[in-house]
Design an enzyme around this catalytic site. Structure first.
Site, short mmCIF file in Angstrom:
data_model
loop_
_atom_site.label_atom_id
_atom_site.label_comp_id
_atom_site.label_asym_id
_atom_site.label_seq_id
_atom_site.Cartn_x
_atom_site.Cartn_y
_atom_site.Cartn_z
N GLY A 69 0.82 -1.19 0.00
CA GLY A 69 0.00 0.00 0.00
C GLY A 69 0.86 1.25 0.00
N GLN A 71 2.34 5.10 -1.80
CA GLN A 71 2.81 5.70 -3.03
C GLN A 71 4.34 5.53 -3.13
OE1 GLN A 71 0.68 9.37 -4.07
NE2 GLN A 71 -0.70 9.01 -2.35
N TYR A 72 5.05 6.57 -3.56
CA TYR A 72 6.51 6.43 -3.70
C TYR A 72 7.21 6.65 -2.35
CZ TYR A 72 6.55 6.23 -8.78
OH TYR A 72 6.38 5.83 -10.07
N TYR A 74 11.34 6.39 -0.52
CA TYR A 74 12.79 6.21 -0.67
C TYR A 74 13.30 5.28 0.42
CZ TYR A 74 17.75 7.14 -0.02
OH TYR A 74 19.10 6.98 0.15
N ILE A 149 4.96 4.09 6.45
CA ILE A 149 4.39 2.76 6.68
C ILE A 149 3.65 2.32 5.42
CG2 ILE A 149 2.69 1.43 8.02
CD1 ILE A 149 3.31 3.23 10.39
N GLY A 150 3.94 1.11 5.00
CA GLY A 150 3.23 0.52 3.86
C GLY A 150 3.28 -0.99 3.98
N GLY A 161 6.35 -3.06 5.51
CA GLY A 161 6.27 -2.55 6.88
C GLY A 161 6.61 -1.10 7.05
N SER A 163 9.59 2.26 7.57
CA SER A 163 10.94 2.81 7.42
C SER A 163 11.04 4.03 8.33
CB SER A 163 11.24 3.18 5.97
OG SER A 163 10.32 4.11 5.46
N CYS A 179 5.32 9.80 -0.64
CA CYS A 179 3.94 9.44 -0.27
C CYS A 179 2.91 10.38 -0.90
CB CYS A 179 3.78 9.39 1.24
SG CYS A 179 4.89 8.22 2.04
#
Length: 219
Positions: A69, A71-72, A74, A149-150, A161, A163, A179
């Site tokens: 889930g 967006q972008y 790093y 969080i993704g 998870g 970063s 994001c």
């Protein structure tokens, strides 16, 4: 549950293959749940909601389709990546609660260093107030993102998870719209003046995990 810590930089495609295998083993009852702490070389990942226009500099670093889930995002040296391979069958089967507990966990870990993190409606992740920066055009206080969080679920087992920025090169975020949010910046523990090491953060994450991640199981 097993805690795994990798030294050096782990290639993204290698990490993805290892996560996929571990998730299958957890689902089949062949392995315990796991939290994996690692760092990646510089790269961008595109979540399922990523917009092509938000990849500002596509040739700067490798770009990976993450199938999580969001967006972008790093990833790179100086950033603690926390992959959570947890069985939501045993943790309440409530995805929103699970994401909220992950945010709560990050906030609790940051609190170990006297830092106050915030959750904001409509913005996944953890945010830091920046009264030292100019206010936004509408008068709101400036904020910076310190943790993203993704997650993805496969048959109710999570992977991908969190970063958390410890001391990455913050200029590397300039190649994307992190994001998909343009009004706010990105910060790190060291950028905020906290002499925190990766090992310090790992200790805080382990210390705060139990209390932070019980909400869904209780609900």
């Amino acid at each position: 549950m097993e805690w795994i810590q990798s030294d050096g930089l782990t290639a993204y495609d290698t990490a993805l293959a290892i996560m996929e295998a571990r998730v299958a083993d957890i689902r089949a009852g062949r392995a315990d749940e796991a939290i994996w702490l690692l760092e990646h070389p510089p790269l961008y990942t595109a979540g399922t909601s990523a917009k092509p226009a938000d990849l500002v500099d596509p040739d700067r670093f490798p770009v990976f389709e993450a199938q999580r889930g969001g967006q972008y995002t790093y990833h790179g040296p100086g950033q603690r990546v926390v992959y959570v391979m947890l069985d939501l069958d045993r943790r309440g089967r409530d995805v929103r609660c699970f994401v909220r507990d992950l945010e709560t966990w990050v906030i609790a870990a940051l609190g170990e260093f006297g830092l106050t993190g915030h959750i904001r409606p409509g913005r996944v992740g953890v945010w830091i107030d920046r009264p030292d920066k100019p206010r936004l055009p509408d008068g709101r206080m400036a904020e910076d993102k310190i943790a993203a969080i993704g997650i993805r679920l496969r048959r109710w087992v999570s992977f991908h998870g969190i970063s958390i920025n410890v001391e990455p090169d913050l200029s590397h975020f300039d190649g994307i719209v992190p994001c998909g949010i343009t009004d706010y910046g990105v910060t790190s523990l060291v950028d905020l003046g906290l002499p925190v090491t990766m090992d310090d953060l790992d200790v805080a994450l382990k210390r705060t995990f139990g209390d932070a991640m019980r909400g869904c199981a209780r609900s």
